[in-house]
Design an enzyme around this catalytic site. Structure first.
Site, PDB file in Angstrom:
ATOM      1  N   GLY A   1       1.316  -1.311  -0.220  1.00 50.67           N
ATOM      2  CA  GLY A   1      -0.060  -0.177   0.534  1.00 50.67           C
ATOM      3  C   GLY A   1       0.959   1.342   0.183  1.00 50.67           C
ATOM      4  O   GLY A   1       0.108   2.842  -0.399  1.00 50.67           O
ATOM      5  N   GLY A   2       1.436   1.147   0.819  1.00 47.45           N
ATOM      6  CA  GLY A   2       2.791   3.030   0.840  1.00 47.45           C
ATOM      7  C   GLY A   2       3.786   2.551   1.391  1.00 47.45           C
ATOM      8  O   GLY A   2       3.535   2.232   2.511  1.00 47.45           O
TER       9      GLY A   2
ATOM     10  N   HIS B   1      -2.971  -8.074  11.181  1.00 43.38           N
ATOM     11  CA  HIS B   1      -3.042  -6.652  10.389  1.00 43.38           C
ATOM     12  C   HIS B   1      -4.727  -7.903   9.945  1.00 43.38           C
ATOM     13  O   HIS B   1      -5.104  -8.226   9.578  1.00 43.38           O
ATOM     14  CB  HIS B   1      -2.249  -7.467   9.411  1.00 43.38           C
ATOM     15  CG  HIS B   1      -3.159  -6.309   7.758  1.00 43.38           C
ATOM     16  ND1 HIS B   1      -3.772  -6.368   6.645  1.00 43.38           N
ATOM     17  CD2 HIS B   1      -1.362  -5.021   7.637  1.00 43.38           C
ATOM     18  CE1 HIS B   1      -3.775  -5.070   6.668  1.00 43.38           C
ATOM     19  NE2 HIS B   1      -2.414  -4.944   6.783  1.00 43.38           N
TER      20      HIS B   1
ATOM     21  N   ARG C   1      -8.538  -0.208   2.596  1.00 40.68           N
ATOM     22  CA  ARG C   1      -9.802  -0.035   3.371  1.00 40.68           C
ATOM     23  C   ARG C   1      -9.455   1.281   3.243  1.00 40.68           C
ATOM     24  O   ARG C   1     -10.583   2.856   3.171  1.00 40.68           O
ATOM     25  CB  ARG C   1     -10.091  -0.551   4.666  1.00 40.68           C
ATOM     26  CG  ARG C   1     -10.650  -1.344   4.664  1.00 40.68           C
ATOM     27  CD  ARG C   1      -9.689  -1.985   7.089  1.00 40.68           C
ATOM     28  NE  ARG C   1      -8.554  -2.998   5.887  1.00 40.68           N
ATOM     29  CZ  ARG C   1      -7.529  -2.273   7.205  1.00 40.68           C
ATOM     30  NH1 ARG C   1      -7.862  -1.740   8.308  1.00 40.68           N
ATOM     31  NH2 ARG C   1      -6.640  -3.258   7.036  1.00 40.68           N
TER      32      ARG C   1
END
Lengths: 662, 245
Positions: free
Chosen positions: A49-50, A257, A273
């Site tokens: 995700g980042g 997670h 999300r």
């Protein structure tokens, strides 16, 4: 005897290790990287995700800066983090991402004008500023006040790792692949390198170095189901522990997670999300707003994982042959968005579940994901107790994350800690104190110990089966040292793990007797080490009679700052010990910039420390006074908890942002 | 999730240990009862744990993103970790990826090959002029261009395209689709200041883009669905133009 000399030995070829290697190389030091797998295959590649960095380019990131990132990180950690380290980190994250952009990471960029996004299940229009066009954009992640998570689609770790490895190629960093560090060479409190085993030929090699860095990632594979790559077995922590000198910090702090797919435990990013995906129960009901009305699906990871587990316990889970699960619904985001920004998720759904996430809901449940604990270090990355041993990234506990890590802070930590620790190591190597004086007989002694261990494993008769011990360890960790913990289960876990440890001394490698490439031999010696690591986790969890971040005790539901605002420090001085030695290190409230408070989830059960109130009064008074005098936010910060001088000179500069410091 | 009796899979594996002077390449068959959602990752680990603990293979991420586990599955190069047994016949034949150095059984040393490729093609940003100041706002990039670069950056160096390449069978030094895709990626990237002539030096020959026989096995087997065909065609046009300058 094969001995290789170098200034800096780096164990681990993921993002953190490679960043240390290129950093020390740039400073003119020789470096060798040892890695189990080609660096581009490291677990860093799995970060989807980042990376958090407070660039504040996108509309929803407006007003973001180091202060907001710092405050999110400390709250996320449930006040377990080292606040100076968190300040150093948030100050350098924008620098690290700009450096990576320079080295080729194709960060997703801001596009001027209107775009549609999903926020709280509603379609909204976001208008991006003209002046931000073409700068690095960000998405929303859990537990953050601003949209701060920068990304390349959902292959962020992959792109970062490839850029970093390519940079290492450019800098001609020496990388020795398929080599496994078996033990550290050390004498009189000084680490001088490592004994490594070539996983193809079986040859043992001694690496002698002024500074040795462990950047081997986490220890998730002590659990039976984990999102971690199968090589994340805690071997770095284990060889540090086995010195009897180096210590480990907060090993019981394990993150689950919320959204790994069932049954295989492969991660689907928090970006699902963050981009607007919802969690649904067996009735298709969106339950998170009932538990966390404010942050809903985007509460901190530990909170969401607990809420999901509570909801499943109420009978709201979806029954399956692999146990109960919940649904992650990203159909609401639309096919175009999924195919552009969540394509790895889409591939994973197609290949492992045979579903199309643009149409179908994804079966998910909380799964072991991250190790907040690790090799305890100073802010320089150096072990507090073993000179010349450094560690960074997930392998370490310099203590950025405390008892819960925010999504997007881990890949960020790899490169930030890597670039900082590279400088501290270089300073060390430049100084007289780095010179080592080690007798060849000492090196031979350490080599011989490993030689003998391997011989024992291969020649023992009527011994234990490593697989049996390992599977039992994984089950114990999963069943008794999981998301919710209690004294009885933890006591059982510690007792049984202690028994497994004793049995593991008697492991025999059946049938497969080769000294060269031999997976059975590898499994045998790693199992012995993994059980030790599992014990540090379970024992630390048993002793910590409070709930903090991801460590959640049903029998002690309060965060207890009065008694437990401290780090767990674990060591293993004597090979004959069957339990680790556990000590504690106080976290000093009187030095905190952000004194302990309420995280804002559920009911506030905190038992406060008396120092908290005292410190809060001082912080408020200093802040008010300086604000009235017209001080900048940096000046106020500096008055509360100075940290800039601790940073290497080259990273002390003030970060530019649109409309700030330009 | 049907209630049918599970199949008995017959897994035929090409095995060889180059470190054992008495060993020679041979097939071995293992029988495994199929389970719901079973992948070759699960199958191979079950064989190692319950049948033969000396069996070598490579998995790292087991999620289809690290490129470690490529092998020949019924003769076709692919990632084993994300291959569901339910999509295969009950007779499954596994062999190591050809062309790479064999470590043992299904384990190959692809890292060495890829390292040489990256060093040879200098797959990094070449920019001697601009000095980075990490405090300053980053250089801008067109958002669509960033997406386009990422598209090509998705290669995981798994080696399937190399194993599926007809040209490389005849020209062992051929760069292969993995390398050509990397050149296309850097050529697209405005941060890389290399000239067309410099790229021509790297791939404007028979071991580079002109060696490709356009059989395009690479495109057929790429697990990441990279646009290898169109990128090779594009590079070839560009190189011809540069060559004629």
């Amino acid at each position: 005897m094969n001995i290789i000399y170098t200034d800096v030995l780096v164990i681990g070829g993921g993002l953190a290790g490679l960043r240390v290697a290129t950093g020390v190389k740039e400073r003119g030091h020789d470096v060798v990287v040892l890695t189990l797998v080609p660096p581009k295959r490291s677990h860093s590649a799995a970060a989807q995700g980042g990376m958090q960095a407070s660039l504040a380019n996108s509309k929803m990131g407006e007003g973001d800066n180091e202060d907001v990132h710092f405050s999110d990180t400390i709250k996320g950690s449930d006040w377990g983090a080292d606040q100076e380290v968190a300040r150093m980190f948030t100050h350098c994250a924008p620098k690290a991402i700009r450096e990576l952009a320079h080295w080729g990471v194709p960060w997703s960029r801001v596009k001027r004008g209107d775009r549609t996004a999903i926020i709280n299940a509603q379609k909204v229009t976001i208008t991006e500023k003209d002046e931000a066009h073409g700068l690095i954009t960000a998405r929303d992640f859990g537990g953050t006040k601003k949209w701060r998570t920068c990304y390349t689609s959902d292959g962020t770790g992959h792109s970062m790792l490839y850029a970093m490895d390519n940079k290492a190629h450019e800098d001609k960093v020496e990388i020795h692949e398929r080599l496994e560090a078996m033990s550290l060479i050390h004498e009189n409190g000084r680490c001088c390198g490592a004994i490594a085993r070539n996983l193809m030929s079986g040859e043992l090699v001694a690496y002698v170095s002024k500074a040795t860095t462990i950047a081997t990632g986490g220890y998730g594979r002590i659990y039976s189901v984990s999102t971690n790559a199968i090589i994340c077995q805690g071997m770095g922590q284990a060889i540090a522990l086995e010195t009897g000198v180096a210590t480990l910090g907060n090993m019981e702090a394990i993150q689950f997670h919320p959204t790994a797919i069932v049954p295989v435990g492969i991660l689907t990013t928090e970006g699902c999300r963050g981009d607007g995906g919802l969690l649904l129960d067996k009735d298709g009901y969106r339950f998170m707003p009932d538990y966390e009305p404010e942050k809903k699906e985007l509460a901190s990871r530990d909170v969401v994982s607990r809420r999901m587990t509570e909801h499943i316990r109420k009978g709201k889970g979806v029954k399956s042959r692999y146990g109960d699960h919940l649904w992650l619904d990203i159909t609401i985001l639309g096919r175009e968005h999924i195919e552009k920004n969540l394509r790895e998720v889409k591939e994973i759904c197609e290949n492992f579940l045979g579903i199309d996430p643009a149409v179908d809901w994804i079966p998910v449940r909380p799964t072991q994901h991250y190790s907040m604990g690790g090799i305890r270090t100073k802010y320089t990355g150096e072990s507090q107790t073993l000179k010349g041993l450094y560690s960074c990234g997930e392998a370490a506990c310099w203590d950025l994350h405390g008892f819960n890590r925010l999504g997007g802070n881990s890949v960020s930590e790899t490169v930030v800690s890597g670039m900082l620790v590279a400088e501290y190591i270089s300073d060390f190597c430049d100084s007289q104190e780095s010179s080592i004086n080690i007798h060849s007989s000492t090196i031979e002694k350490f080599l011989k110990i490993q030689e003998d261990k391997i011989t024992a494993l291969l020649t023992k008769e009527n011994g234990e089966d490593a697989y049996v011990l390992r599977r039992r360890m994984e089950e114990i960790m999963m069943d008794k040292v999981g998301i919710f913990r209690n004294g009885d289960d933890l006591k059982d876990a510690v007792d049984e793990l202690e028994e497994l440890l004793k049995r593991s001394k008697n492991i025999e490698v059946f049938r497969s007797k080769s000294r060269a490439a031999n997976p059975a031999l590898v499994n045998a010696y790693r199992t012995q080490k993994m059980i030790k690591i599992a014990l540090t986790v379970a024992y630390g969890a048993l002793l910590r009679t409070e709930s903090r971040g991801a460590h959640s005790r049903e029998d002690y539901p309060s965060r207890d700052d009065a008694n437990w605002l401290k780090r767990t420090i674990t060591s293993w001085e004597n090979e004959e010990q069957t339990l680790p030695t556990v000590n504690y290190e106080d976290i000093d409230i009187s030095k905190m910039e952000l004194p302990p408070g309420f995280r804002g989830y559920g009911k506030d059960l905190t038992k406060h420390n008396t120092d908290t109130h005292t410190r809060q009064i001082i912080v408020d008074a200093v802040t008010d006074k300086l604000k009235k005098e017209g001080a900048s936010r940096m000046e106020i910060q500096n008055a509360l908890m100075p940290f800039i001088d601790k940073l290497p000179k080259k990273y002390q500069g003030i970060n530019e942002r649109l409309g700030e410091n330009v | 999730m049907s209630d049918k009796k599970p199949r008995l899979l017959k897994i035929n594996i090409l095995r060889f240990d180059p470190h054992d002077p008495d060993d020679f390449p041979h097939m071995e068959t293992f029988e495994i009862q199929e389970a719901y959602g079973m992948t070759l990752y699960i199958v191979l680990n079950a064989i190692r744990e319950h049948h033969d603990n000396s069996l070598m293979f490579d998995f790292v991420c087991r999620a289809g993103i690290c490129g470690s586990c490529s092998m020949l599955v019924n003769g076709r190069p692919t990632l084993a970790c994300r291959t569901l047994t339910s999509k295969l016949d009950e007779n499954i034949t596994l062999a190591p990826l050809p062309l790479f150095k064999l470590i043992k059984d299904l384990s190959i040393y692809s890292g060495e090959w890829m390292r040489y490729l990256n060093e040879h093609l200098e797959t990094w940003i070449h920019d001697k002029e601009s000095e980075l100041n990490v405090d300053k706002i980053e250089e801008r990039m067109d958002p669509d261009l960033a997406d386009e670069i990422y598209e090509l950056d998705r290669c995981i160096e798994c080696g399937c395209c190399v194993a599926g390449c007809g040209t490389i069978q005849m020209r062992p030094k051929f760069t292969g689709a993995v390398g050509l895709n990397k050149i296309a990626r850097y050529h697209l990237d405005p941060r890389d200041k290399r000239s067309d002539e410099e790229y021509y030096e790297l791939i404007g020959n028979e071991d580079g883009v002109f060696g490709c026989m356009t059989l395009l096995g690479c495109e057929d087997v790429c697990p990441k669905d990279l646009p290898l065909q169109s990128k090779i065609a594009y590079l070839r046009r560009m190189m011809i133009k540069t060559g004629l300058k």
